[in-house]
Design a protein around this motif. Sequence first.
Motif, PDB file in Angstrom:
ATOM      1  N   HIS A 161       0.822  -1.216   0.000  1.00 48.39           N
ATOM      2  CA  HIS A 161       0.000   0.000   0.000  1.00 48.39           C
ATOM      3  C   HIS A 161       0.856   1.268   0.000  1.00 48.39           C
ATOM      4  O   HIS A 161       0.364   2.360   0.314  1.00 48.39           O
ATOM      5  N   GLY A 162       2.121   1.109  -0.312  1.00 52.55           N
ATOM      6  CA  GLY A 162       2.982   2.266  -0.508  1.00 52.55           C
ATOM      7  C   GLY A 162       3.671   2.809   0.717  1.00 52.55           C
ATOM      8  O   GLY A 162       4.313   3.856   0.645  1.00 52.55           O
ATOM      9  N   SER A 163       3.566   2.139   1.856  1.00 51.91           N
ATOM     10  CA  SER A 163       4.202   2.620   3.080  1.00 51.91           C
ATOM     11  C   SER A 163       5.480   1.827   3.346  1.00 51.91           C
ATOM     12  O   SER A 163       5.434   0.678   3.799  1.00 51.91           O
ATOM     13  N   LEU A 164       6.618   2.439   3.072  1.00 52.57           N
ATOM     14  CA  LEU A 164       7.888   1.761   3.302  1.00 52.57           C
ATOM     15  C   LEU A 164       8.228   1.635   4.784  1.00 52.57           C
ATOM     16  O   LEU A 164       9.157   0.899   5.147  1.00 52.57           O
ATOM     17  N   TRP A 165       7.478   2.354   5.635  1.00 56.57           N
ATOM     18  CA  TRP A 165       7.674   2.171   7.072  1.00 56.57           C
ATOM     19  C   TRP A 165       7.387   0.725   7.488  1.00 56.57           C
ATOM     20  O   TRP A 165       7.878   0.255   8.513  1.00 56.57           O
ATOM     21  N   GLY A 166       6.611   0.045   6.665  1.00 56.92           N
ATOM     22  CA  GLY A 166       6.311  -1.352   6.964  1.00 56.92           C
ATOM     23  C   GLY A 166       7.541  -2.244   6.960  1.00 56.92           C
ATOM     24  O   GLY A 166       7.519  -3.343   7.524  1.00 56.92           O
ATOM     25  N   LEU A 167       8.625  -1.754   6.344  1.00 53.98           N
ATOM     26  CA  LEU A 167       9.855  -2.544   6.335  1.00 53.98           C
ATOM     27  C   LEU A 167      10.432  -2.710   7.733  1.00 53.98           C
ATOM     28  O   LEU A 167      11.275  -3.587   7.954  1.00 53.98           O
ATOM     29  N   CYS A 168       9.986  -1.871   8.676  1.00 53.26           N
ATOM     30  CA  CYS A 168      10.418  -2.056  10.066  1.00 53.26           C
ATOM     31  C   CYS A 168      10.032  -3.436  10.589  1.00 53.26           C
ATOM     32  O   CYS A 168      10.723  -4.012  11.449  1.00 53.26           O
TER      33      CYS A 168
END
Length: 346
Positions: free
Chosen positions: A56-63
């Motif tokens: 969904h376009g949120s690279l914060w999810g890579l955390c």
Amino acid sequence: MSGAEANAGRPEGARSWTRVLASYRQPDQIRSLFEIFVTVLPFIAFWAAAAVCVAHGSLWGLCFTVPAAGFLVRLFILQHDCGHGALFMRRGLNDWIGRLLGVFTLTPYDYWRRSHAVHHASVGNLDRRGIGDVDTLTVAEYRALSPWARARYRLYRHPLVMFGLGPAWLFVCQYRVPLGFMRAGAQPWISTLSTNLAIALPIALLIWLIGFGPFLLVQVPITLMAATAGVWLFYVQHQFEETHWTEQEDWDFQKSALHGSSHYDLPRPLRWLSGNIGIHHVHHLAARIPFYRLPEVLRDYPELKQVGRITFLESFKCVRLVLWDEGDKCLISFRAERSARGALPA
């Protein structure tokens, strides 16, 4: 010298440790199932959370890939215990769960188990190096190499290769074919090829669900972080200054197991994620002890706590230890080898 070290110095004492530790080999099968579930489910949850965010376009999810990698390391420890027949009473149950976990860890279970058995049977044996361990030369062997061969060995032992490129190559490439057992019959080939197929199917499904780019953004860092952590753990378990190696004629399995393997005394959270594998000297003495029972051994026999003990901070010094000094019976650095060579009489 502790009681454990004194015992290990005599063959009869070493054999007594085997008898003592035999009582810890009984697995609690409910506990084993619990440990599988509390590792598999969080891994899947963190992987899915990272994938949904990235898709969904949120690279914060890579955390979320960081804890996912930690749980992937723990999955490998569970697979490792299955390979030793330690999690369940039935060998077949250990094997099939180990094969299933191998899909998560990208590791062909039967091929890996065979290689790892060689490692356990030859730990600390200078005449049986080369399978299932970190390639390590003696000082004499290193000095006998050509300049090109020395440079190649130095490159292999460089931290960026050993803990960067090396782990990626091992889990992504090397485990796709049965290197080291190419002529050992059908089983290594069946293990690797069937694991490859079993890995390809969920990968294809996940790519179809979230897309090729998001899949790579999630899976690649998880694989690389877990692979590096796994190689680091294995490295520190045997590549420490006061480790024990000897030639075949003087080799004693249980003395080498106890003193050729470290007690990597990690902080409690890391100890849990690594499945107590840091209690490696006890593991090598009795490989069928389930990982969750290894702390019981240290509790009941506290003299084993200091044998080969390395703390988390001390372990970073092990990176520079690259050559076995047969004279001083310890691992040394390239710098120490150069200094010793310079001090030799002309």
